[in-house]
Design an enzyme around this catalytic site. Structure first.
Site, PDB file in Angstrom:
ATOM      1  N   LYS A   1       0.679  -0.978  -0.261  1.00 41.18           N
ATOM      2  CA  LYS A   1      -0.191   0.150  -0.186  1.00 41.18           C
ATOM      3  C   LYS A   1       1.407   1.287   0.266  1.00 41.18           C
ATOM      4  O   LYS A   1       1.384   1.668   1.191  1.00 41.18           O
ATOM      5  CB  LYS A   1      -0.934   0.682   1.254  1.00 41.18           C
ATOM      6  CG  LYS A   1      -1.992   0.959   0.938  1.00 41.18           C
ATOM      7  CD  LYS A   1      -2.415   1.784   2.984  1.00 41.18           C
ATOM      8  CE  LYS A   1      -2.168   2.468   2.942  1.00 41.18           C
ATOM      9  NZ  LYS A   1      -1.274   3.952   2.312  1.00 41.18           N
TER      10      LYS A   1
ATOM     11  N   GLY B   1       7.308   5.272   8.440  1.00 45.43           N
ATOM     12  CA  GLY B   1       6.197   6.664   8.470  1.00 45.43           C
ATOM     13  C   GLY B   1       6.478   7.049   9.557  1.00 45.43           C
ATOM     14  O   GLY B   1       7.358   7.145   9.973  1.00 45.43           O
TER      15      GLY B   1
ATOM     16  N   GLU C   1       9.925   1.410  10.747  1.00 42.05           N
ATOM     17  CA  GLU C   1      10.654   2.779  10.919  1.00 42.05           C
ATOM     18  C   GLU C   1       9.525   3.710  10.570  1.00 42.05           C
ATOM     19  O   GLU C   1       9.308   4.535   9.956  1.00 42.05           O
ATOM     20  CB  GLU C   1      11.344   2.247   9.511  1.00 42.05           C
ATOM     21  CG  GLU C   1      12.936   2.535   9.154  1.00 42.05           C
ATOM     22  CD  GLU C   1      12.241   4.550   8.902  1.00 42.05           C
ATOM     23  OE1 GLU C   1      12.915   5.390   9.574  1.00 42.05           O
ATOM     24  OE2 GLU C   1      12.920   4.634   7.648  1.00 42.05           O
ATOM     25  N   LEU C   2      10.405   4.403  11.274  1.00 45.59           N
ATOM     26  CA  LEU C   2       9.659   5.900  12.311  1.00 45.59           C
ATOM     27  C   LEU C   2      10.120   6.968  11.628  1.00 45.59           C
ATOM     28  O   LEU C   2      11.024   7.375  11.210  1.00 45.59           O
ATOM     29  CB  LEU C   2       8.845   5.381  13.407  1.00 45.59           C
ATOM     30  CG  LEU C   2       8.330   4.464  13.757  1.00 45.59           C
ATOM     31  CD1 LEU C   2       7.883   4.424  15.069  1.00 45.59           C
ATOM     32  CD2 LEU C   2       6.713   4.609  12.772  1.00 45.59           C
ATOM     33  N   GLY C   3       9.478   8.089  12.821  1.00 50.21           N
ATOM     34  CA  GLY C   3      10.082   9.771  12.626  1.00 50.21           C
ATOM     35  C   GLY C   3      11.425   9.158  13.475  1.00 50.21           C
ATOM     36  O   GLY C   3      12.356   8.545  14.107  1.00 50.21           O
TER      37      GLY C   3
ATOM     38  N   CYS D   1      13.425  11.586   7.452  1.00 55.88           N
ATOM     39  CA  CYS D   1      13.350  10.504   7.946  1.00 55.88           C
ATOM     40  C   CYS D   1      14.926  10.435   9.539  1.00 55.88           C
ATOM     41  O   CYS D   1      14.925  10.740  10.163  1.00 55.88           O
ATOM     42  CB  CYS D   1      12.643   9.174   8.330  1.00 55.88           C
ATOM     43  SG  CYS D   1      13.284   8.090   7.781  1.00 55.88           S
TER      44      CYS D   1
ATOM     45  N   GLU E   1       9.716  16.606  15.330  1.00 54.82           N
ATOM     46  CA  GLU E   1      10.040  16.658  14.171  1.00 54.82           C
ATOM     47  C   GLU E   1       9.504  17.579  13.337  1.00 54.82           C
ATOM     48  O   GLU E   1       8.416  16.893  13.313  1.00 54.82           O
ATOM     49  CB  GLU E   1       9.584  14.972  13.297  1.00 54.82           C
ATOM     50  CG  GLU E   1      10.519  14.725  12.379  1.00 54.82           C
ATOM     51  CD  GLU E   1      10.172  13.131  12.235  1.00 54.82           C
ATOM     52  OE1 GLU E   1      11.266  12.521  11.343  1.00 54.82           O
ATOM     53  OE2 GLU E   1       9.173  12.730  12.577  1.00 54.82           O
TER      54      GLU E   1
ATOM     55  N   PHE F   1       9.641  17.637   9.320  1.00 56.41           N
ATOM     56  CA  PHE F   1       9.997  17.001   8.438  1.00 56.41           C
ATOM     57  C   PHE F   1       9.585  18.432   7.341  1.00 56.41           C
ATOM     58  O   PHE F   1       8.690  18.493   6.457  1.00 56.41           O
ATOM     59  CB  PHE F   1       8.680  16.298   7.857  1.00 56.41           C
ATOM     60  CG  PHE F   1       8.718  15.228   7.628  1.00 56.41           C
ATOM     61  CD1 PHE F   1       9.755  14.289   8.422  1.00 56.41           C
ATOM     62  CD2 PHE F   1       8.048  14.153   6.090  1.00 56.41           C
ATOM     63  CE1 PHE F   1       9.905  13.000   7.434  1.00 56.41           C
ATOM     64  CE2 PHE F   1       8.399  13.492   6.012  1.00 56.41           C
ATOM     65  CZ  PHE F   1       9.442  12.762   6.782  1.00 56.41           C
TER      66      PHE F   1
END
Length: 507
Positions: free
Chosen positions: A199, A252, A274-276, A308, A402, A404
């Site tokens: 997805k 994400g 696997e994140l921020g 990230c 964070e 971004f």
């Protein structure tokens, strides 16, 4: 701005030029459709893919719903065993052909990445190069010696463990590096004998999904082994709870990752998150200032800071902080910002208006709390200028949240102990960097940083795609992806014992 671009002066012209160059990326293939080995109309309808730089529609894709996910997961489970039983050399050849295809289609594919994700061409080309390496590595997995172990056993008996596929792996990938962050899970999961339901982020469904589908379709992947279904949160939740899916590989935000982990854990699925990150870059007073400034600027501003691994906190010794800030301000004021598909720029757009508003709120709230705006802090449309904040302290959003977005957040320190304490003062633990003229000192600092990846004399945005990539705390659940970690993530151990005849038991 789209009317001024040198390459094309309309979205329609650009799409025609791309599709004429290569049938691989013919937009008619996926118009209103999703991929199940063929291209079918989605139950969830369709949606426009919008270019962040111009706000114009690039194409339309199918949008999957929970019913589409259920159909895909069942179909993927039905073909998985046959896929896993394919001779290794035949499987490897598929990945090699796909790598050859992507190398042949760089010119057209880079345009999709640039226009969907707002990336400069150099970043798009990097994604394509890395994707080819990942595909070739996945081919190599099938022929390398990591498939099992012979274990100690009594004479006349055999004990061994072999790696077996999990079954169906669900992959949920983000918009920022759409191709790499999808294919780095899809390809090794397939190579390990799993089938995959991907997805991709609905903002980047072509470069994050359908490009991969087309590559593997043309390379000869059997029908039903890979499904690509763009969708919103309901599709992601369905993937996390479907009984046919045995693992979720998610990249994400931390907030969404917590929800994914909760749903998948409740259904006893394996989860790779696997994140921020709020990644620290420590710069000592003995660092080369010009090199350190260059590293800090890249770490904070590359791809508009939408990474990230971005250098979210630049922790600088107080004796050199003014000079470093001055150099960063000069760079910020000279870096061109604009439409990456229309000219030579260093920074492109923020992905959408909601992310832009969140970024600007962090900056403005931090200024209101006492941080000093040295450069940037403004935007035209979605084009946010490279920004420098100094005087950042605990309690400010620039210290903890964070971004971004393209913000260099400067924090000063007096001693190495203080730098280490600041670096570790975060819920995140993804990447860290240390720059010093003394290698021994830098290594000593690096050894004490609570991060999954530490880079000595470099900034924080690093990934070779052959290394284990993962974080700790709010940056992930301790898993890693890439290199030797792929065998660990995408297989499970099965233990066998073999005896010539049954033994007698005292019952």
């Amino acid at each position: 701005m789209g009317s001024e671009r040198a390459l094309n002066n309309s979205v329609e012209v650009c799409i025609v030029s791309v599709t004429e160059e290569a049938g691989l990326l013919d937009a008619a293939t996926w118009n209103g459709r999703i991929f199940d080995g063929s291209w079918r109309v989605a139950n969830g309808g369709s949606a426009a893919v919008v270019e962040p730089a111009t706000g114009e529609e690039l194409t339309r894709v199918g949008m999957g719903d929970a019913a589409d996910i259920a159909i895909a997961a069942r179909a993927a489970s039905e073909v998985q065993a046959a896929w896993a039983a394919m001779p290794p050399r035949e499987m490897a050849a598929i990945f090699t052909r796909a790598a050859n295809l992507i190398e042949a289609e760089t010119e057209s594919a880079r345009m999709w990445i640039a226009r969907e994700s707002g990336a400069i061409f150099a970043k798009a080309e990097h994604e394509l190069r890395e994707a080819a390496v990942i595909l070739r590595r996945s081919a190599g997995m099938l022929l390398d010696p990591h498939h099992g172990l012979v274990l100690p056993s009594a004479p006349g008996a055999l004990s061994y463990a072999k790696r077996t596929p999990l079954g169906v792996v669900g992959v949920i990938s983000p918009f920022n590096f759409p191709l790499i962050l999808s294919i780095r899970a899809v390809a090794p999961a397939l190579a390990a004998g799993n089938s995959v339901v991907l997805k991709p982020d609905p903002r980047t469904p072509i470069s994050g999904g359908f490009l991969i589908a087309r590559l593997l379709e043309k390379a000869g992947l059997p029908k039903g082994v890979l499904h690509v279904i763009p969708g919103q949160g309901d599709a992601g939740e369905a993937l996390c709870t479907d009984p046919h899916v045995r693992m979720i590989a998610f990249t994400g935000s931390t907030a969404v990752g917590r929800r994914v982990g909760e749903l998948a854990g409740r259904h006893l699925k394996k989860v790779m998150l696997e994140l921020g990150g709020k990644n620290p870059l420590i710069i000592a007073e003995d660092a080369d200032l010009d090199l350190a400034t260059s590293a800090a600027a890249f770490g904070a501003w590359f791809h508009q800071g939408q990474i990230c691994m971005a250098s979210g906190r630049i922790i600088v010794h107080e004796s050199i902080a003014p000079q470093l800030i001055e150099r960063l301000v000069t760079k910020a004021n000279h870096l061109p910002v604009g439409d990456p598909a229309g000219g030579q720029v260093a920074l492109g757009p923020i992905i959408n208006d909601s992310q832009l508003a969140r970024l600007d709120a962090i900056v403005q709230d931090s200024i209101a709390a006492g941080a000093v705006l040295e450069a940037g802090g403004t935007h035209e449309g979605r084009f946010y200028k490279p920004t420098v904040l100094s005087g950042v302290k605990p309690g400010m959003r620039a210290y903890s949240d964070e971004f971004f977005g393209p913000v260099a957040s400067i924090i000063s320190y007096a001693t190495d102990e203080e730098a280490i304490a600041i670096a570790n003062d975060t819920e995140y633990g993804l990447s860290a960097g240390v720059i010093s003229g003394s290698l021994g000192r830098a290594l000593a600092i690096g050894d004490r940083l609570d991060a999954g990846m530490v880079h000595i004399n470099d900034q924080t945005v690093n990934d070779e795609c052959t290394n284990p990539f993962g974080g700790r705390g709010a940056s992930g659940n301790g898993g890693s992806i890439g290199g030797p970690a792929d065998w660990d993530e995408f297989t499970q151990w099965q233990w066998f014992t073999v005896k010539e005849a049954p033994r007698a038991y005292p019952f």
